[in-house]
Design an enzyme around this catalytic site. Structure first.
Site, PDB file in Angstrom:
ATOM      1  N   ASP A   1      -0.915  11.800 -19.729  1.00 54.93           N
ATOM      2  CA  ASP A   1      -1.802  10.734 -20.163  1.00 54.93           C
ATOM      3  C   ASP A   1      -3.112  11.393 -20.596  1.00 54.93           C
ATOM      4  O   ASP A   1      -3.121  12.525 -21.079  1.00 54.93           O
ATOM      5  CB  ASP A   1      -1.999   9.710 -19.041  1.00 54.93           C
ATOM      6  CG  ASP A   1      -2.249   8.302 -19.578  1.00 54.93           C
ATOM      7  OD1 ASP A   1      -3.390   8.049 -20.008  1.00 54.93           O
ATOM      8  OD2 ASP A   1      -1.328   7.470 -19.578  1.00 54.93           O
ATOM      9  N   ASP A   2      -4.225  10.734 -20.403  1.00 55.78           N
ATOM     10  CA  ASP A   2      -5.536  11.187 -20.882  1.00 55.78           C
ATOM     11  C   ASP A   2      -6.002  12.459 -20.157  1.00 55.78           C
ATOM     12  O   ASP A   2      -5.406  12.886 -19.177  1.00 55.78           O
ATOM     13  CB  ASP A   2      -6.540  10.047 -20.666  1.00 55.78           C
ATOM     14  CG  ASP A   2      -7.661  10.049 -21.692  1.00 55.78           C
ATOM     15  OD1 ASP A   2      -7.867  11.072 -22.369  1.00 55.78           O
ATOM     16  OD2 ASP A   2      -8.333   9.011 -21.816  1.00 55.78           O
TER      17      ASP A   2
ATOM     18  N   LYS B   1       1.641   8.406 -26.628  1.00 53.57           N
ATOM     19  CA  LYS B   1       1.057   7.159 -26.148  1.00 53.57           C
ATOM     20  C   LYS B   1      -0.302   7.039 -26.823  1.00 53.57           C
ATOM     21  O   LYS B   1      -1.214   7.810 -26.551  1.00 53.57           O
ATOM     22  CB  LYS B   1       0.893   7.165 -24.627  1.00 53.57           C
ATOM     23  CG  LYS B   1       0.215   5.902 -24.097  1.00 53.57           C
ATOM     24  CD  LYS B   1       0.017   5.963 -22.585  1.00 53.57           C
ATOM     25  CE  LYS B   1      -0.779   4.764 -22.095  1.00 53.57           C
ATOM     26  NZ  LYS B   1      -1.021   4.824 -20.615  1.00 53.57           N
TER      27      LYS B   1
ATOM     28  N   ASP C   1      -3.428   4.848 -27.193  1.00 51.42           N
ATOM     29  CA  ASP C   1      -4.082   3.769 -26.461  1.00 51.42           C
ATOM     30  C   ASP C   1      -5.099   3.050 -27.333  1.00 51.42           C
ATOM     31  O   ASP C   1      -5.674   3.628 -28.255  1.00 51.42           O
ATOM     32  CB  ASP C   1      -4.775   4.328 -25.217  1.00 51.42           C
ATOM     33  CG  ASP C   1      -4.611   3.434 -24.009  1.00 51.42           C
ATOM     34  OD1 ASP C   1      -4.287   2.255 -24.200  1.00 51.42           O
ATOM     35  OD2 ASP C   1      -4.792   3.918 -22.880  1.00 51.42           O
TER      36      ASP C   1
ATOM     37  N   GLY D   1      -0.585   1.180 -26.937  1.00 51.12           N
ATOM     38  CA  GLY D   1      -1.082   0.471 -25.760  1.00 51.12           C
ATOM     39  C   GLY D   1      -2.078  -0.609 -26.108  1.00 51.12           C
ATOM     40  O   GLY D   1      -3.201  -0.591 -25.617  1.00 51.12           O
TER      41      GLY D   1
ATOM     42  N   ARG E   1       2.705  -1.819 -25.073  1.00 52.56           N
ATOM     43  CA  ARG E   1       2.269  -2.436 -23.827  1.00 52.56           C
ATOM     44  C   ARG E   1       2.218  -3.945 -23.992  1.00 52.56           C
ATOM     45  O   ARG E   1       1.821  -4.459 -25.034  1.00 52.56           O
ATOM     46  CB  ARG E   1       0.890  -1.906 -23.433  1.00 52.56           C
ATOM     47  CG  ARG E   1       0.912  -0.513 -22.832  1.00 52.56           C
ATOM     48  CD  ARG E   1       1.373  -0.518 -21.395  1.00 52.56           C
ATOM     49  NE  ARG E   1       0.466  -1.313 -20.585  1.00 52.56           N
ATOM     50  CZ  ARG E   1      -0.696  -0.857 -20.107  1.00 52.56           C
ATOM     51  NH1 ARG E   1      -1.082   0.384 -20.354  1.00 52.56           N
ATOM     52  NH2 ARG E   1      -1.472  -1.635 -19.372  1.00 52.56           N
TER      53      ARG E   1
ATOM     54  N   ASP F   1      -3.521  -3.289 -17.248  1.00 50.41           N
ATOM     55  CA  ASP F   1      -3.118  -2.150 -16.427  1.00 50.41           C
ATOM     56  C   ASP F   1      -2.484  -2.640 -15.130  1.00 50.41           C
ATOM     57  O   ASP F   1      -3.080  -3.429 -14.392  1.00 50.41           O
ATOM     58  CB  ASP F   1      -4.320  -1.273 -16.100  1.00 50.41           C
ATOM     59  CG  ASP F   1      -4.866  -0.564 -17.329  1.00 50.41           C
ATOM     60  OD1 ASP F   1      -4.118  -0.429 -18.307  1.00 50.41           O
ATOM     61  OD2 ASP F   1      -6.032  -0.156 -17.311  1.00 50.41           O
TER      62      ASP F   1
END
Length: 658
Positions: A332-333, A407, A409, A441, A457, A461
């Site tokens: 992820d990030d 991914k 976002d 996302g 998504r 969250d």
């Protein structure tokens, strides 16, 4: 074998205090930041980011390097006896805050730091108060094999800093290890994985039975098989350009000609033989079944690093997760470093000292696919470099690193340019040299499909809570709400286009970013975790684990590796289930499977156990049928008209009607 990441900060000539006076050796230095600090432990929550993004601050002074934790904090480090020194400065971080009154803070927020080698205290700070200047020190470690960095505090709100912490060594690079308690859990989990193999010794072929790939792009597919080793795995009818490695069971290569290829997979051992047909579709469609694997945010956050990813892949193999179909290892990030003058991004040099291609190559060798994260803005959700105005350079970079999944976002994306930016990245990925799966996302499935995404998504969250009724930050959701939100876009789903109700929180137990939404730090129960996996399987949702698989317990492993549950998730029909019964807190959902069978969930949202009854005519069964309890992995018998069972609070009975 786990490859340990190494960053040489500097080389100097020093004289050890232990060897003879005329003994000179070359000493290398490595920052504590460069080790895998995910193995550290602390009283509340998890450490966040390291390096410049954590912004260490003690007594009003800012520092770029170091480690921040919440006391009590423990970091266990394994040495080979040739680490000669450890130096750092320590102090109470200025973020420690229980009152705006500084005088109160100074009296209340205190901490003590200890360096313990082979069970002996080598250095201690004494009591340090909020506002005290950092205290610097150096200790000799010649001959020491085991090191513990410990910080204690009477208040769970006290943040502690190890500033510019550095090792000097001439042998093996120091490496963090699990606490004795965690090591005991890992041993139990390994033993359980072996017991499961003995309990179900016959071969069983698992995972995705339909795989899409673009022509002339690399293909990786580990044939997922459970059963006692050794196994003889064969594949007949592979398209030109693909081969099976008989030793590893991994199909790889570069397919040349478009088409749909039915590949006969067989696996055999001394207990039997299994056969299945894998359809490899060489064309323009990807993610023909929901992606399965790992996504790092919930537990790892800003501590993502090379060591972690490689050890994680090893754990997926050792614990049998690859054998039931998990294929992706996704970051992820927080992986980003600097962007050069030419616009090309580099990974953080401390945490990825060997470069990102090294990580991709390692994962591919294990049969896994490699995923990365970004955002269509200048900055990502966590404040790192995004893709805005550098889309072409970034896709080229990911291509060169061997990235298989993005991914992307929505954080901070300019609303007026969202259509343009998401579409641009998607189009660039289509023409890259790899078959990259595109996840968006942004919570808008219709638009996401227009952008060419394979996964989107569906809501906020997901936190480690059963329901928002249990607490949680504004805008976050629990398992129940995430399931309900996904229902709103059920009609958009089809093979190659998947609703994503967010990561599995299974096994977090209140640790990670999700823990910060809870007052007690408990997280969900094992029954609630199993219910999440049941719902995600029924929805054909992506299955991305977010707990640290390297140290999960046996209950979590059993929940995540039930091949019969995963078979429901990976069914090639890709159908979203339909609700056929609703009595307030009790719901019944059914999913039509490709082979004609039906998967049914008897879902009890309530806080009390209740007897639930399935009327078989509601699912089109008018005669006798065989019912199999999927979690128990056994047939319950033959039934006519109804099937009744007691369902516990927040639990699901998941059955297959054969």
């Amino acid at each position: 074998m786990v490859i340990v990441a190494l960053l040489i900060i500097g080389v100097q000539q020093v004289v050890s205090s232990q060897p003879a006076k005329d003994t000179v050796f070359t000493e290398k230095n490595i920052l504590l930041d460069c080790l895998d600090l995910n193995k550290s432990e602390q009283t509340v929550g998890r450490p966040g980011q390291i390096g410049e993004h954590i912004r260490l601050s003690v007594s009003g002074r800012r520092f770029a390097n170091g480690f921040n934790a919440r006391a009590e904090s423990l970091v266990y480090i394994e040495l080979d006896g040739k680490t000669h020194s450890f130096s750092a400065a320590v102090g109470v971080d200025d973020r420690s805050n229980v009152s705006p009154d500084d005088t109160f803070k100074k009296d209340y927020l205190t901490a003590a730091f200890f360096v313990i080698g082979d069970g002996k205290t080598l250095w201690q700070s004494g009591v340090m108060k909020y506002g005290d200047a950092p205290k610097a020190f150096t200790v000799r470690l010649d001959g020491v094999k085991s090191l513990l960095l410990k910080a204690t505090a009477p208040s769970g709100n006290t943040y502690v800093d190890w500033i510019n912490a550095m090792f000097g060594y001439s042998g093996e690079v120091p490496k963090t290890v699990w606490s004795p308690e965690k090591q005991a859990v890992i041993r139990e989990t390994r033993a359980f994985a072996e017991q499961q193999m003995q309990k179900y010794p016959a071969p069983r072929i698992n995972g995705a039975m339909k795989a899409g790939i673009r022509p002339h792009t690399p293909f990786y597919y580990p044939v997922a098989v459970t059963g006692v080793r050794p196994l003889n795995i064969q594949a007949e009818g592979l398209p030109k350009g693909l081969t099976l490695d008989a030793q590893t069971g991994i199909i790889s290569g570069i397919p040349v000609e478009a088409g749909e290829y039915p590949v006969k997979l067989t696996a055999s051992n001394s207990y039997g033989r299994a056969e299945r047909i894998l359809k490899i579709v060489v064309g323009d469609k990807l993610a023909l079944t929901p992606p399965m694997g790992y996504l790092s945010w919930n537990y790892v956050e800003g501590l993502i690093n090379e060591i972690f990813l490689k050890e994680l892949a090893d754990a997926f193999v050792a614990f049998g997760l690859r054998d039931v179909g998990y294929q992706y290892i996704n970051m992820d990030d927080c992986w980003q470093g600097k962007r050069g003058a030419d616009g090309y991004i580099t990974p953080d040099p401390h945490r990825f000292p060997n470069g990102m291609k090294t990580v991709g190559d390692y994962l591919h060798q294990q049969g896994f696919k490699f995923g990365i994260y970004s955002s269509p803005n200048s900055y990502t959700c966590a404040g790192y470099h995004g893709t805005l105005d550098f889309e072409k350079q970034d896709v080229e970079t990911w291509d060169s690193w061997g990235v298989d999944y993005l991914k992307h976002d929505y954080c901070w994306c300019p609303a007026e340019r969202a259509d343009e930016l998401f579409l641009k990245t998607g189009e660039l990925m289509k023409t890259s040299g790899r078959s990259m799966v595109y996840c968006i996302g942004m919570g808008d499935g219709k638009k996401s499909k227009e952008y060419g995404s394979h996964v989107w998504r569906t809501g906020g969250d997901l936190r480690d809570i059963w329901s928002v009724e249990d607490g949680g930050l504004q805008g976050s959701v629990g398992i129940v709400e995430s399931f309900e939100k996904a229902q709103q876009t059920a009609d958009l789903q089809e093979p190659g286009r998947w609703n994503d109700p967010d990561m599995l929180v299974t096994g977090l137990y209140g640790k990670g970013s999700a823990a910060r939404d809870l007052t007690d730090g408990r997280g969900c129960t094992d029954a609630e975790y199993r219910s999440q996996v049941s719902l995600w399987a029924l929805m054909s949702a992506p299955l991305f684990i977010s707990a640290d698989v390297r140290q999960i317990n046996q209950t979590t492993l059993e929940t995540l590796t039930n091949p019969e549950v995963i078979e429901i998730n990976q069914d090639i029909s890709g159908d979203f289930p339909k609700r056929i019964g609703d009595a307030g807190k009790q719901e019944i959902w059914v999913k039509q499977m490709e082979d004609g069978s039906k998967a049914v969930a008897l879902f009890n949202k309530g806080a009390e156990s209740v007897k639930m009854t399935l009327h078989l005519d509601k699912v089109g069964i008018n005669g006798r049928c065989t019912i199999r309890d999927v979690w128990q992995r056994k047939e319950m018998g033959k039934f006519k008209k109804t099937y009744s069972t007691l369902v516990g609070p927040h639990e699901i009975t998941l059955i297959r009607i054969l």
